[in-house]
Design an enzyme around this catalytic site. Structure first.
Site, mmCIF file in Angstrom:
data_model
loop_
_atom_site.group_PDB
_atom_site.id
_atom_site.type_symbol
_atom_site.label_atom_id
_atom_site.label_comp_id
_atom_site.label_asym_id
_atom_site.label_seq_id
_atom_site.Cartn_x
_atom_site.Cartn_y
_atom_site.Cartn_z
ATOM 1 N N LYS A 579 0.809 -1.228 0.000
ATOM 2 C CA LYS A 579 0.000 0.000 0.000
ATOM 3 C C LYS A 579 0.843 1.281 0.000
ATOM 4 C CE LYS A 579 -2.715 -1.039 3.643
ATOM 5 N NZ LYS A 579 -3.172 -2.363 3.827
ATOM 6 N N GLU A 606 -5.522 -3.308 -6.689
ATOM 7 C CA GLU A 606 -6.834 -3.659 -6.138
ATOM 8 C C GLU A 606 -6.749 -4.107 -4.686
ATOM 9 O OE1 GLU A 606 -10.063 -3.624 -5.435
ATOM 10 O OE2 GLU A 606 -10.561 -3.995 -7.540
ATOM 11 N N LEU A 613 -11.444 -8.250 -2.486
ATOM 12 C CA LEU A 613 -12.759 -7.719 -2.872
ATOM 13 C C LEU A 613 -12.625 -6.751 -4.051
ATOM 14 C CD1 LEU A 613 -14.398 -6.889 0.592
ATOM 15 C CD2 LEU A 613 -14.781 -8.893 -0.861
ATOM 16 N N GLY A 664 -2.929 -13.391 13.891
ATOM 17 C CA GLY A 664 -2.346 -12.870 12.637
ATOM 18 C C GLY A 664 -3.178 -11.825 11.928
ATOM 19 N N LYS A 682 -6.540 3.561 3.515
ATOM 20 C CA LYS A 682 -7.447 2.918 2.560
ATOM 21 C C LYS A 682 -8.499 3.888 2.031
ATOM 22 C CE LYS A 682 -6.773 -1.721 4.356
ATOM 23 N NZ LYS A 682 -7.215 -2.670 5.358
#
Ligand code: ADP
Ligand code: ASP
Ligand code: MG
Length: 814
Positions: A579, A606, A613, A664, A682
């Site tokens: 990211k 994505e 998703l 995790g 995000k």
């Protein structure tokens, strides 16, 4: 009567010559045959080498002459029974002695003129044709050996002499009258000038000899026997998937050979075409293969592109200047300057503004060309009406050839599209008005890639090869490799995609295999691979220059995220699970997106939001189809969801966080999740994708974590949470009292993004979330009241890997 020509490899060994004899034996049972032969494979080069060494004063030429002699003597010994050997052995020795004498002369003089060079290399064909002639005789087959120098008359242009057609035809008809046997054998390549001095027809010239003979005697057909089963859709040494072309027109064959298809020497077609003599290209080592038929009309059906070829060693000469516009005579003067130096022009382009003329020539003549042209235009250069000639080297031409291209629109579009998508920069373009040929000048470094990808585009309906370079083989990386291994056959059969992992790297090592890494053994192979850094990995990707390359980042590393730019610059697609790049300052994010656009490639991420998703993809589809995003509501943290789904006050908040970490679901420092930073990243990425110029510090974060939690180590953090249990308990109780659940919600509205904990009543779209679920609600012009909802597991190695996989496919179907 037929003419058969056997090339260097076809007569390169005694075993090969036996095959030649079998082929010819069968032919002469039907009609008389003229056989034209090359020198034994490699001998012309070896003779040239002797001459060059001698001219340079290097005495090793003697050893080389000895090797040439031994090779020919051995051939005699293997092909001719002992009893009949001696005369042939002494004939070969005599000829080889002449070679040595010639070289001694060159050595003494310290130079080799073009005329001497022709004399020297002529021995290759002279000896081979006599040895082969005797091999036939030894089998009891009657032959006549003709010296081509008595038949083929040329000018004195040594090295590449041109034909005196009339005398040649006359000579042939004289001999034909006295034809005594069904088989005539003659050396290819060599001829003589009007004074009887030996000349040659240019490298590869035996094909031409055979065509001249075929035309002179009006042969029923000409067969060129070589080491491949026909003329192919591309040079098989460059393109492993090249296929034999069953039929092709004279014009197409000529065009392909002029543009580098070495299988036939370019001047060969002309004489046979004028007499409509069909030409076959056949394989000596697979005589029953059909081969290629070259004739007047190629079949109308089939692909409009017949073949792809290339010419290397090209230099581009550009003459530019404002003084050229509308003034007649500039091109004439340019071409005169070039022809005065006997410089052959391979390609010409001129822009319609007439502001520049650009020609392609062989690199070896480029410097000479520059001197000549600058001198011719000296007055205009002095007046600055014309710039000095610009010379660029290390270029090549790739050309598409096909007679039917003119009636099929879109071929150049497809050609340049394919080159562009793969970062092959086209320097100049030429398309003859016959539209039989479209040529592009590109860097020599790009030729292999270009020919292969054009071949794929025009001839391989079956396979598109995709080359993957993957950085990061942790949880998600290993899952992706397993999924790739499992799907390889499916993709090949259903999508005609041949996905290969060519490079694989972790933080320490890099494994590269251009044939594709065995995905069942990647762990062992990577463990044994050499140590390297991300820089060497990416430099290697760029330098390999493979078509359809995709770089996949499945790390969380800042260094890896910093290399995307240089890959996109080379039109290498980037798929990022990482990211960092997209959530770094807007400027960098925008720069990467722009690069992808400018260099015709893809930058896809994505999995940055909601793992596998289809969130970013859906958002893009909405926007591209003309919808507008007015509002987004989302729960985007699997960690926070887990924590608030499990916390009900029965055990301390700190324990629930600890469990999430143990299972995790958190970053190594869980504060990144709990503070909402990850969710901020995000929603920022989604807002950016929706067209907003957003930075992290403009996102409002209504954090539920007291500031004291952010101090110290992770263990201090757990202690502090325990101490503050009442704080977490009161938040929970307040929500529970209202029958609400706690959700950490990200929202975007009217250009503003915010994240924070919210009390969500039962029945609300955001309430029904379990485990690691994520959800996004898009309120758009087309979905004004009831939002478009995407919901499902938003974390986990398997789903994340499948999201990366989908991005890879999107990048390759580009
Ligand atoms: P010969 O010695 O028989 O004259 P050449 O070496 O001159 O043979 O020509 C045959 C070679 O041409 C083949 O081995 C192949 O590597 C090369 N070649 C280049 N382009 C093509 C093409 N389009 N089709 C077939 N062969 C080609
Ligand atoms: N032996 C010559 C050459 O190598 C001619 C030929 O083989 O066609 O160029
Ligand atoms: Mg050849």
């Amino acid at each position: 009567m037929q003419v058969l020509k056997f090339g260097g490899t076809s007569v390169g060994s005694p075993e090969a010559i036996q095959k030649v004899i079998e082929i010819v034996k069968e032919k002469i049972s039907k009609e008389p045959v003229i056989v034209v032969v090359s020198a034994f494979g490699g001998i012309t080069d070896a003779l040239l080498d002797c001459g060059l060494q001698a001219a340079r004063g290097q005495e090793q030429y003697k050893e080389q002459v000895n090797l040439i002699t031994t090779r020919h003597l051995n051939a005699v010994k293997e092909l001719i029974p002992i009893q009949q050997q001696s005369s042939m052995l002494s004939a070969v020795k005599k000829l080889c002695n002449e070679v040595e004498d010639l070289c001694n002369g060159i050595f003494l003089l310290g130079e080799m003129t073009a005329r001497t060079r022709d004399k020297l290399v002529s021995y290759g064909e002279l000896i081979s044709s006599q040895v082969i002639n005797n091999a036939f005789l030894a089998k009891g087959i009657l032959t006549t050996w003709w010296d081509s120098r008595k038949l083929i008359r040329t000018n004195s242009d040594f090295g590449k002499a041109t034909l005196d057609t009339e005398t040649t035809v006359e000579n042939f008809s004289e001999i034909m009258k006295e034809l005594a046997t069904d088989l005539v054998i003659m050396p290819g390549f060599i001829a003589s000038d009007p004074n009887g001095i030996t000349t040659t027809l240019g490298r590869g010239g035996s094909d031409y000899t055979a065509a001249i003979a075929a035309a002179a005697i009006g042969a029923t057909s000409l067969e060129i026997w070589t080491d491949v089963s026909g003329m192919m859709t591309a040079d098989p040494r460059w393109v492993p998937n090249a296929k034999v072309i069953p039929t092709i027109s004279y014009q197409e064959a000529m065009e392909l050979s002029h543009f580098g298809a070495k299988v036939i020497y370019p001047p060969t077609i002309q004489p046979v075409m004028n007499k409509s003599i069909p030409v076959w290209i056949k394989n000596t080592f697979a005589p029953s293969d059909a081969g290629t038929l070259i004739q007047q009309d190629s079949y109308r059906n089939g692909t409009p592109v017949r073949g792809i070829s290339s010419i290397s060693n090209l230099a581009l000469l550009s003459l530019e200047g404002s003084g050229m516009v509308g003034v007649p005579g500039f091109s004439r003067r340019l071409f005169e300057a070039l022809s005065s130096q006997q410089i052959n022009v391979i390609l010409i382009t001129q822009g319609s503004s007439e502001h520049s003329i650009c020609v392609g020539v062989d690199t070896s003549t480029a410097d000479k060309a520059k001197l000549a042209v600058d001198e011719a235009f000296a007055p205009e250069i002095n007046l600055q009406q014309v710039d000095p000639l610009v010379v660029e080297k290390e270029l090549s031409i790739v050309a598409l050839v096909g007679e039917q291209m003119k009636s099929h629109p879109g071929i150049s579009g497809k050609m340049f599209g394919a080159l562009g998508r793969n970062g092959v920069n086209v320097r100049a373009i030429a398309q003859g008005s016959s539209e039989r040929n479209i040529s592009a000048v590109i860097a020599t470094l790009d030729v292999r890639k270009a020919i292969n990808l054009l071949h794929e585009e025009f001839f391989e309906t079956v396979n598109k090869q995709v080359n993957l370079f993957i950085s990061g083989v942790g949880n998600v990386g290993s899952k992706l490799l397993a999924q790739l291994a499992q799907q390889q056959q499916y993709l090949l059969h259903h999508m005609r995609l041949q996905l290969r992992v060519v490079g694989l790297a972790n933080s320490k090592r890099t494994l590269i295999n251009e044939e594709g890494i065995d995905l069942n053994k990647w762990k062992e192979l990577l463990a044994a691979a050499p140590e390297s850094t991300i820089e060497t990995f990416t430099d290697g990707i760029i330098q390999r220059n493979l078509r359809n390359s995709v770089f996949v980042d499945i790390t969380a590393s800042e260094v890896v995220a910093s290399v995307y730019g240089k890959l996109l610059d080379k039109s290498i697609a980037v798929v990022a699970c990482n990211k960092i790049a997209c959530s770094s300052p807007f400027k960098y994010y925008r720069e990467l997106k722009d690069k992808a656009h400018d260099f015709n490639t893809q930058f896809l991420f994505e999995t940055n939001v909601g793992a596998g998703l289809p969130i970013i993809g859906t958002l893009n589809d909405l926007l591209r189809s003309g919808d507008r995003i007015n509002r987004m509501e989302a729960v985007l943290s699997g960690t926070l969801n887990f924590v608030f789904n499990h916390y009900d006050g029965s055990r301390p908040f700190a324990d629930v966080v600890r469990q999430a970490q143990d299972e995790g679901y958190t970053e190594p420092d869980p504060r990144l999740d709990l503070s909402g930073t990850d969710v901020m990243r995000k929603i920022m990425i989604l807002a950016r994708e929706a067209g907003e110029t957003l930075e992290m510090d403009s996102i409002h974060n209504n954090s539920f974590l007291p500031a004291s939690c952010m101090e110290g180590t992770v263990e201090d953090f757990y202690k502090e949470m325990l101490r503050l249990e009442d704080h977490f308990r009161s938040i929970y109780d307040a929500a529970a009292a209202k029958g609400c659940k706690l959700k950490f919600v990200a929202s975007f509205k009217e250009g503003k993004a915010a994240v924070g904990l919210q009390e969500i009543p039962t029945g609300h779209d955001l309430s029904n979330l379990f485990g690691k679920d994520n959800i996004v609600l898009f309120y758009t012009d087309r979905y004004p009241q009831q939002p478009l909802v995407i919901k499902g597991a938003g974390a986990g190695a398997d789903v994340t890997a499948s999201g990366v996989f989908a991005d890879i496919l999107r990048a390759t179907l580009n």
